[in-house]
Write a protein that holds these residues in place. Structure first.
Motif, PDB file in Angstrom:
ATOM      1  N   SER A  20       1.018  -0.884   0.582  1.00  0.00           N
ATOM      2  CA  SER A  20      -0.302  -0.198  -0.424  1.00  0.00           C
ATOM      3  C   SER A  20       0.539   1.336  -0.140  1.00  0.00           C
ATOM      4  N   ASP A  21      -0.185   2.203  -0.802  1.00  0.00           N
ATOM      5  CA  ASP A  21       1.675   3.506  -0.844  1.00  0.00           C
ATOM      6  C   ASP A  21       1.094   4.458   0.530  1.00  0.00           C
ATOM      7  N   PRO A  22       2.354   4.844   0.903  1.00  0.00           N
ATOM      8  CA  PRO A  22       2.608   5.637   2.135  1.00  0.00           C
ATOM      9  C   PRO A  22       1.168   6.318   2.397  1.00  0.00           C
ATOM     10  N   TRP A  56       2.337  20.764  20.808  1.00  0.00           N
ATOM     11  CA  TRP A  56       0.965  20.576  19.204  1.00  0.00           C
ATOM     12  C   TRP A  56       0.606  19.512  20.157  1.00  0.00           C
ATOM     13  N   MET A  57      -0.492  18.962  19.126  1.00  0.00           N
ATOM     14  CA  MET A  57      -0.773  16.970  19.363  1.00  0.00           C
ATOM     15  C   MET A  57       0.131  16.619  18.129  1.00  0.00           C
ATOM     16  N   ALA A  58       0.421  15.369  18.322  1.00  0.00           N
ATOM     17  CA  ALA A  58       1.146  14.543  17.482  1.00  0.00           C
ATOM     18  C   ALA A  58       0.027  14.562  16.682  1.00  0.00           C
ATOM     19  N   SER A  59       0.350  14.360  15.245  1.00  0.00           N
ATOM     20  CA  SER A  59      -0.828  13.838  13.943  1.00  0.00           C
ATOM     21  C   SER A  59      -0.035  12.761  13.765  1.00  0.00           C
ATOM     22  N   ASP A  60      -0.806  12.064  13.301  1.00  0.00           N
ATOM     23  CA  ASP A  60      -0.771  10.634  12.062  1.00  0.00           C
ATOM     24  C   ASP A  60      -0.191  10.940  11.139  1.00  0.00           C
ATOM     25  N   HIS A  61       0.530  10.071  10.393  1.00  0.00           N
ATOM     26  CA  HIS A  61       1.724   9.900   9.328  1.00  0.00           C
ATOM     27  C   HIS A  61       2.752  10.730   8.966  1.00  0.00           C
ATOM     28  N   THR A  62       3.134  11.057  10.316  1.00  0.00           N
ATOM     29  CA  THR A  62       4.227  12.219  10.468  1.00  0.00           C
ATOM     30  C   THR A  62       5.654  11.170  11.198  1.00  0.00           C
ATOM     31  N   GLU A  63       6.970  12.348  10.396  1.00  0.00           N
ATOM     32  CA  GLU A  63       7.860  11.569  10.765  1.00  0.00           C
ATOM     33  C   GLU A  63       8.305  12.674  11.932  1.00  0.00           C
ATOM     34  N   SER A  64       7.772  14.205  11.623  1.00  0.00           N
ATOM     35  CA  SER A  64       8.637  14.851  11.715  1.00  0.00           C
ATOM     36  C   SER A  64       8.188  16.224  11.844  1.00  0.00           C
ATOM     37  N   TYR A  65       8.439  17.485  12.473  1.00  0.00           N
ATOM     38  CA  TYR A  65       7.401  18.829  12.462  1.00  0.00           C
ATOM     39  C   TYR A  65       8.536  19.789  11.914  1.00  0.00           C
ATOM     40  N   ARG A 102       4.369  22.526  10.067  1.00  0.00           N
ATOM     41  CA  ARG A 102       4.098  21.836   9.044  1.00  0.00           C
ATOM     42  C   ARG A 102       4.716  20.757   9.949  1.00  0.00           C
ATOM     43  N   SER A 103       3.369  19.070   9.192  1.00  0.00           N
ATOM     44  CA  SER A 103       3.545  18.232   9.359  1.00  0.00           C
ATOM     45  C   SER A 103       4.387  17.409   8.273  1.00  0.00           C
ATOM     46  N   LYS A 104       5.479  16.549   8.195  1.00  0.00           N
ATOM     47  CA  LYS A 104       6.294  15.731   7.529  1.00  0.00           C
ATOM     48  C   LYS A 104       6.679  14.230   7.491  1.00  0.00           C
ATOM     49  N   ASN A 105       6.917  13.306   6.218  1.00  0.00           N
ATOM     50  CA  ASN A 105       7.011  12.318   6.280  1.00  0.00           C
ATOM     51  C   ASN A 105       8.029  11.732   4.265  1.00  0.00           C
ATOM     52  N   THR A 106       9.404  11.629   5.361  1.00  0.00           N
ATOM     53  CA  THR A 106      10.531  11.278   4.117  1.00  0.00           C
ATOM     54  C   THR A 106       9.136  10.759   3.019  1.00  0.00           C
ATOM     55  N   LYS A 107       8.246   9.696   3.408  1.00  0.00           N
ATOM     56  CA  LYS A 107       8.199   8.569   2.125  1.00  0.00           C
ATOM     57  C   LYS A 107       7.100   9.461   0.779  1.00  0.00           C
ATOM     58  N   VAL A 108       7.375  10.888   1.409  1.00  0.00           N
ATOM     59  CA  VAL A 108       5.960  11.383   0.637  1.00  0.00           C
ATOM     60  C   VAL A 108       6.331  12.976   0.862  1.00  0.00           C
ATOM     61  N   SER A 109       5.915  13.672  -0.753  1.00  0.00           N
ATOM     62  CA  SER A 109       6.093  14.728  -0.551  1.00  0.00           C
ATOM     63  C   SER A 109       5.170  15.489  -0.206  1.00  0.00           C
ATOM     64  N   ASP A 110       4.191  15.323  -0.268  1.00  0.00           N
ATOM     65  CA  ASP A 110       2.743  15.967   0.933  1.00  0.00           C
ATOM     66  C   ASP A 110       4.057  16.285   2.602  1.00  0.00           C
ATOM     67  N   VAL A 111       3.475  17.685   2.150  1.00  0.00           N
ATOM     68  CA  VAL A 111       2.903  18.276   3.204  1.00  0.00           C
ATOM     69  C   VAL A 111       2.100  19.063   4.279  1.00  0.00           C
ATOM     70  N   ALA A 112       1.512  18.698   5.625  1.00  0.00           N
ATOM     71  CA  ALA A 112       0.697  18.762   6.210  1.00  0.00           C
ATOM     72  C   ALA A 112       0.819  20.052   6.820  1.00  0.00           C
ATOM     73  N   THR A 113       0.190  21.078   6.643  1.00  0.00           N
ATOM     74  CA  THR A 113       0.457  22.690   7.578  1.00  0.00           C
ATOM     75  C   THR A 113      -1.030  22.845   9.006  1.00  0.00           C
ATOM     76  N   SER A 114      -0.377  22.956   9.664  1.00  0.00           N
ATOM     77  CA  SER A 114      -2.226  23.709  10.575  1.00  0.00           C
ATOM     78  C   SER A 114      -2.498  24.605   9.910  1.00  0.00           C
ATOM     79  N   SER A 115      -3.258  24.764  10.995  1.00  0.00           N
ATOM     80  CA  SER A 115      -4.311  26.139  11.177  1.00  0.00           C
ATOM     81  C   SER A 115      -2.849  27.258  11.943  1.00  0.00           C
TER      82      SER A 115
END
Length: 226
Positions: A20-22, A56-65, A102-115
């Motif tokens: 399955s894709d990360p 902040w609270m931990a977010s899913d599928h995140t390696e670093s912030y 900003r939540s990051k994961n080295t396996k994907v290029s997507d970055v999630a940004t908080s409010s």
């Protein structure tokens, strides 16, 4: 024979199955400093600087912030990368700031940004300027259709630690920066209908005023009327 066929079928299924894709990271939920507040818990470093712990609270599928803290008066942004769900930064006393994670994961290029939250770092001030108004609609760079009356509605939000906002100056024009003051609204009115023409780009900004004579500038947003 039947057992061998079953085993071969199982091997084929395993061989053909794909991993399955990360999953992309999920945006973190901010905890502290509180939104639209004065932070008084900093550790003194000098007469002008204190150390604040951001949480902040931990977010899913995140390696670093990545923590980003911006001084709203100077526009200077400090950043820090961490694997934890908190980080300490030295920042100026008596200044307004915005912050996000900003939540990051080295396996994907997507970055999630908080409010984005605003706060004042406690200092010598006894009165605070309002936080810059946040321009909500139209979004910056948007293209949108005018209504049947050739109008669009501008909307914004605002906050002030002292809770003494008295009103908003709305500047709106086809020039950048917009210098035409088209309305001064009360503290409770945070929208304004404006007339527009098709295929025209407009610029707008909001100046927030408080009872102590303080003010803040939202910065300029732009949109195109269709």
């Amino acid at each position: 024979m039947r057992i061998i066929l079953v085993l071969l079928f199982g091997v084929l299924l395993i061989g053909c199955s794909k991993k399955s894709d990360p999953k992309p990271p999920v945006a973190a939920t901010l905890v502290f400093p509180n939104k639209d507040s004065e932070c008084t818990t900093g550790r003194d470093l000098s007469e002008t600087t204190s150390e604040i712990e951001f949480k902040w609270m931990a977010s899913d599928h995140t390696e670093s912030y990545e923590l980003r803290v911006t001084n709203l008066n100077t526009g200077i942004t400090q950043t820090m990368n961490t694997n934890a769900i908190s980080a300490k930064l030295p920042i100026a006393k008596g200044e307004p700031f915005s912050w996000l994670v900003r939540s990051k994961n080295t396996k994907v290029s997507d970055v999630a940004t908080s409010s984005t939250w605003h706060f004042y770092n406690a200092g010598y001030l006894t009165t605070h300027a309002p936080f810059p108004a946040q321009l909500v609609n139209p979004q910056n760079g948007a293209s949108l259709f005018k209504d049947i009356n050739n109008e669009v509605t501008l909307e914004w939000s605002a906050a002030d630690v002292d809770n003494d906002i008295i009103g908003f100056e709305l500047y709106f024009s086809t020039e950048n920066p917009p210098l035409d003051l088209i309305a001064f609204t009360t503290s409770t009115k945070r929208s304004q209908v404006v007339g527009v023409s098709s295929n025209t780009t407009y610029y707008w900004r909001v100046i927030t005023k408080d009872a102590e004579g303080n003010s803040s500038n939202s910065g300029v947003f732009t949109f195109k009327a269709l």
